[in-house]
Design a protein around this motif. Structure first.
Motif, PDB file in Angstrom:
ATOM      1  N   MET A 101       0.883  -1.169   0.000  1.00  0.00           N
ATOM      2  CA  MET A 101       0.000   0.000   0.000  1.00  0.00           C
ATOM      3  C   MET A 101       0.913   1.208   0.000  1.00  0.00           C
ATOM      4  N   THR A 102       0.771   2.057  -0.989  1.00  0.00           N
ATOM      5  CA  THR A 102       1.722   3.157  -1.111  1.00  0.00           C
ATOM      6  C   THR A 102       1.068   4.445  -1.576  1.00  0.00           C
ATOM      7  N   ASP A 103       1.661   5.557  -1.180  1.00  0.00           N
ATOM      8  CA  ASP A 103       1.244   6.861  -1.682  1.00  0.00           C
ATOM      9  C   ASP A 103       2.257   7.394  -2.688  1.00  0.00           C
ATOM     10  N   ASN A 104       3.215   6.521  -3.067  1.00  0.00           N
ATOM     11  CA  ASN A 104       4.232   6.908  -4.052  1.00  0.00           C
ATOM     12  C   ASN A 104       4.684   5.656  -4.799  1.00  0.00           C
ATOM     13  N   LEU A 105       4.069   5.403  -5.946  1.00  0.00           N
ATOM     14  CA  LEU A 105       4.345   4.178  -6.697  1.00  0.00           C
ATOM     15  C   LEU A 105       5.792   4.087  -7.161  1.00  0.00           C
ATOM     16  N   ASN A 106       6.364   5.202  -7.571  1.00  0.00           N
ATOM     17  CA  ASN A 106       7.751   5.186  -8.051  1.00  0.00           C
ATOM     18  C   ASN A 106       8.713   4.780  -6.941  1.00  0.00           C
ATOM     19  N   ARG A 107       8.512   5.332  -5.754  1.00  0.00           N
ATOM     20  CA  ARG A 107       9.378   4.987  -4.619  1.00  0.00           C
ATOM     21  C   ARG A 107       9.276   3.505  -4.283  1.00  0.00           C
ATOM     22  N   THR A 108       8.055   3.005  -4.215  1.00  0.00           N
ATOM     23  CA  THR A 108       7.848   1.616  -3.820  1.00  0.00           C
ATOM     24  C   THR A 108       8.434   0.652  -4.840  1.00  0.00           C
ATOM     25  N   ALA A 109       8.177   0.909  -6.123  1.00  0.00           N
ATOM     26  CA  ALA A 109       8.701   0.035  -7.178  1.00  0.00           C
ATOM     27  C   ALA A 109      10.223   0.006  -7.150  1.00  0.00           C
ATOM     28  N   SER A 110      10.833   1.163  -6.978  1.00  0.00           N
ATOM     29  CA  SER A 110      12.290   1.250  -6.942  1.00  0.00           C
ATOM     30  C   SER A 110      12.852   0.487  -5.748  1.00  0.00           C
ATOM     31  N   ASN A 111      12.227   0.657  -4.580  1.00  0.00           N
ATOM     32  CA  ASN A 111      12.700  -0.023  -3.373  1.00  0.00           C
ATOM     33  C   ASN A 111      12.573  -1.533  -3.502  1.00  0.00           C
ATOM     34  N   VAL A 112      11.399  -1.999  -3.924  1.00  0.00           N
ATOM     35  CA  VAL A 112      11.168  -3.445  -4.025  1.00  0.00           C
ATOM     36  C   VAL A 112      12.146  -4.069  -5.018  1.00  0.00           C
ATOM     37  N   ARG A 113      12.368  -3.407  -6.140  1.00  0.00           N
ATOM     38  CA  ARG A 113      13.314  -3.934  -7.133  1.00  0.00           C
ATOM     39  C   ARG A 113      14.719  -4.033  -6.547  1.00  0.00           C
ATOM     40  N   SER A 114      15.105  -3.027  -5.772  1.00  0.00           N
ATOM     41  CA  SER A 114      16.457  -3.031  -5.192  1.00  0.00           C
ATOM     42  C   SER A 114      16.619  -4.152  -4.167  1.00  0.00           C
ATOM     43  N   TYR A 115      15.552  -4.458  -3.417  1.00  0.00           N
ATOM     44  CA  TYR A 115      15.636  -5.535  -2.425  1.00  0.00           C
ATOM     45  C   TYR A 115      15.869  -6.884  -3.101  1.00  0.00           C
ATOM     46  N   PHE A 116      15.146  -7.129  -4.187  1.00  0.00           N
ATOM     47  CA  PHE A 116      15.327  -8.388  -4.922  1.00  0.00           C
ATOM     48  C   PHE A 116      16.760  -8.478  -5.460  1.00  0.00           C
ATOM     49  N   THR A 117      17.256  -7.376  -6.010  1.00  0.00           N
ATOM     50  CA  THR A 117      18.601  -7.366  -6.576  1.00  0.00           C
ATOM     51  C   THR A 117      19.658  -7.634  -5.511  1.00  0.00           C
ATOM     52  N   LYS A 118      19.538  -6.974  -4.359  1.00  0.00           N
ATOM     53  CA  LYS A 118      20.511  -7.145  -3.273  1.00  0.00           C
ATOM     54  C   LYS A 118      20.565  -8.588  -2.779  1.00  0.00           C
ATOM     55  N   ALA A 119      19.433  -9.281  -2.829  1.00  0.00           N
ATOM     56  CA  ALA A 119      19.368 -10.655  -2.318  1.00  0.00           C
ATOM     57  C   ALA A 119      19.667 -11.692  -3.393  1.00  0.00           C
ATOM     58  N   GLY A 120      20.030 -11.248  -4.587  1.00  0.00           N
ATOM     59  CA  GLY A 120      20.353 -12.195  -5.648  1.00  0.00           C
ATOM     60  C   GLY A 120      19.150 -12.710  -6.398  1.00  0.00           C
ATOM     61  N   GLY A 121      18.048 -11.955  -6.352  1.00  0.00           N
ATOM     62  CA  GLY A 121      16.841 -12.340  -7.078  1.00  0.00           C
ATOM     63  C   GLY A 121      16.524 -11.325  -8.150  1.00  0.00           C
ATOM     64  N   ASN A 122      15.328 -11.384  -8.691  1.00  0.00           N
ATOM     65  CA  ASN A 122      14.923 -10.398  -9.688  1.00  0.00           C
ATOM     66  C   ASN A 122      13.411 -10.245  -9.694  1.00  0.00           C
ATOM     67  N   LEU A 123      12.975  -9.026  -9.956  1.00  0.00           N
ATOM     68  CA  LEU A 123      11.551  -8.717 -10.010  1.00  0.00           C
ATOM     69  C   LEU A 123      11.003  -9.135 -11.364  1.00  0.00           C
ATOM     70  N   GLY A 124       9.814  -9.752 -11.337  1.00  0.00           N
ATOM     71  CA  GLY A 124       9.193 -10.196 -12.581  1.00  0.00           C
ATOM     72  C   GLY A 124       7.961  -9.372 -12.913  1.00  0.00           C
ATOM     73  N   GLN A 125       7.236  -9.796 -13.931  1.00  0.00           N
ATOM     74  CA  GLN A 125       5.998  -9.136 -14.321  1.00  0.00           C
ATOM     75  C   GLN A 125       4.853  -9.620 -13.432  1.00  0.00           C
ATOM     76  N   THR A 126       3.803  -8.807 -13.331  1.00  0.00           N
ATOM     77  CA  THR A 126       2.613  -9.243 -12.594  1.00  0.00           C
ATOM     78  C   THR A 126       2.061 -10.504 -13.246  1.00  0.00           C
ATOM     79  N   GLY A 127       1.851 -11.534 -12.446  1.00  0.00           N
ATOM     80  CA  GLY A 127       1.365 -12.810 -12.955  1.00  0.00           C
ATOM     81  C   GLY A 127       2.472 -13.822 -13.198  1.00  0.00           C
ATOM     82  N   SER A 128       3.733 -13.382 -13.045  1.00  0.00           N
ATOM     83  CA  SER A 128       4.851 -14.277 -13.352  1.00  0.00           C
ATOM     84  C   SER A 128       4.983 -15.422 -12.355  1.00  0.00           C
ATOM     85  N   VAL A 129       4.538 -15.221 -11.113  1.00  0.00           N
ATOM     86  CA  VAL A 129       4.634 -16.309 -10.133  1.00  0.00           C
ATOM     87  C   VAL A 129       3.293 -16.621  -9.465  1.00  0.00           C
ATOM     88  N   SER A 130       2.334 -15.696  -9.504  1.00  0.00           N
ATOM     89  CA  SER A 130       1.077 -15.913  -8.771  1.00  0.00           C
ATOM     90  C   SER A 130       0.263 -17.077  -9.313  1.00  0.00           C
TER      91      SER A 130
END
Length: 246
Positions: A101-130
């Motif tokens: 839940m966010t009031d700033n989509l750009n901030r949230t997307a950037s943060n979430v992507r960076s977390y995946f990268t730092k942990a050796g993972g990668n962000l996918g498209q919506t529906g890629s794992v659900s």
């Protein structure tokens, strides 16, 4: 259906929830405010708000904090939050779903992507794992509320689809649109639940080794510490011998 994840209980026993208690209260209050703003501020007339209040009570959130969150929803100063889901892969291709839940989509997307990268993972498209998860309601009771047969009978009579019982508790699953009604019926039969919420239930789980578990812990910790993140779901499980080394 896949079995209930022991990893969630290992985390709980290690006091992870206590460590993040203030953040948890903040996330619960945000859900209450959004639920009340989207619907009726009366929990009896708003199933989503009723579940949010029940979740807050189960975590011992003070009544005045709950009331304040509802009142905030009716004021003009309440933030406009957007609900968004991110999906990606952690180390070794483990599926991870992140609800925000966010009031700033750009901030949230950037943060979430960076977390995946730092942990050796990668962000996918919506529906890629659900597609490997089922969206269902989960209602949790303590193991000592009743024996497994009694809980099973109560759950089926309440309209639930499945029950998994072990030493950690009773985990009752139902269709997502029936969660509020099933939860209310079970409360009459068994008392108030520990938790009632919508979850992404993995159709299968993947056991991980120590190194992978440590990397995944890093990813989950980064995500859960972000104020925009409400829920993190994954499809991995940790064998008991690996858990003992963590």
């Amino acid at each position: 259906m896949a079995g209930h994840s022991k990893w969630a209980n290992i985390q709980h026993r290690k006091g992870k929830q206590d460590k993040l208690r203030s953040k948890m209260f903040s996330k619960l209050a945000k859900e209450i405010t959004v639920a009340a703003k989207m619907g009726d501020p009366d929990p009896d007339k708003n199933p989503r708000l009723r579940l949010a209040v029940k979740a807050a009570r189960s975590q011992s959130m003070p009544k005045d904090v709950i009331d304040r969150a509802i009142k905030k929803s009716q004021g003009g100063d309440a933030a406009d939050y957007t609900e968004i889901r991110y999906e990606g892969y952690g180390p070794n291709g483990i599926a991870v779903i992140v609800e925000c839940m966010t009031d700033n989509l750009n901030r949230t997307a950037s943060n979430v992507r960076s977390y995946f990268t730092k942990a050796g993972g990668n962000l996918g498209q919506t529906g890629s794992v659900s597609h490997g998860f089922d969206r269902v309601g989960e209602i949790t009771y303590a193991a000592d509320v009743a024996d497994a047969d009694t809980v099973m009978m109560a759950a089926l009579e309440a309209g639930a689809d499945d029950v998994e019982s072990d030493e950690d508790g009773h985990f009752i699953y139902c269709a997502m649109e029936s969660l509020s009604d099933v939860s209310d019926a079970l409360e009459k039969a068994l008392g108030e639940s520990q938790e009632s919420k919508l979850i992404w239930k993995p159709q299968a789980r993947t056991e991980v080794d120590l190194e992978t578990a440590q990397k995944l812990m890093k990813l989950i910790d980064l995500l859960e510490e972000d104020d925009d993140v409400q829920e993190v779901t994954h499809n991995f499980d940790v064998p008991e011998d690996v858990a003992a080394q963590l």
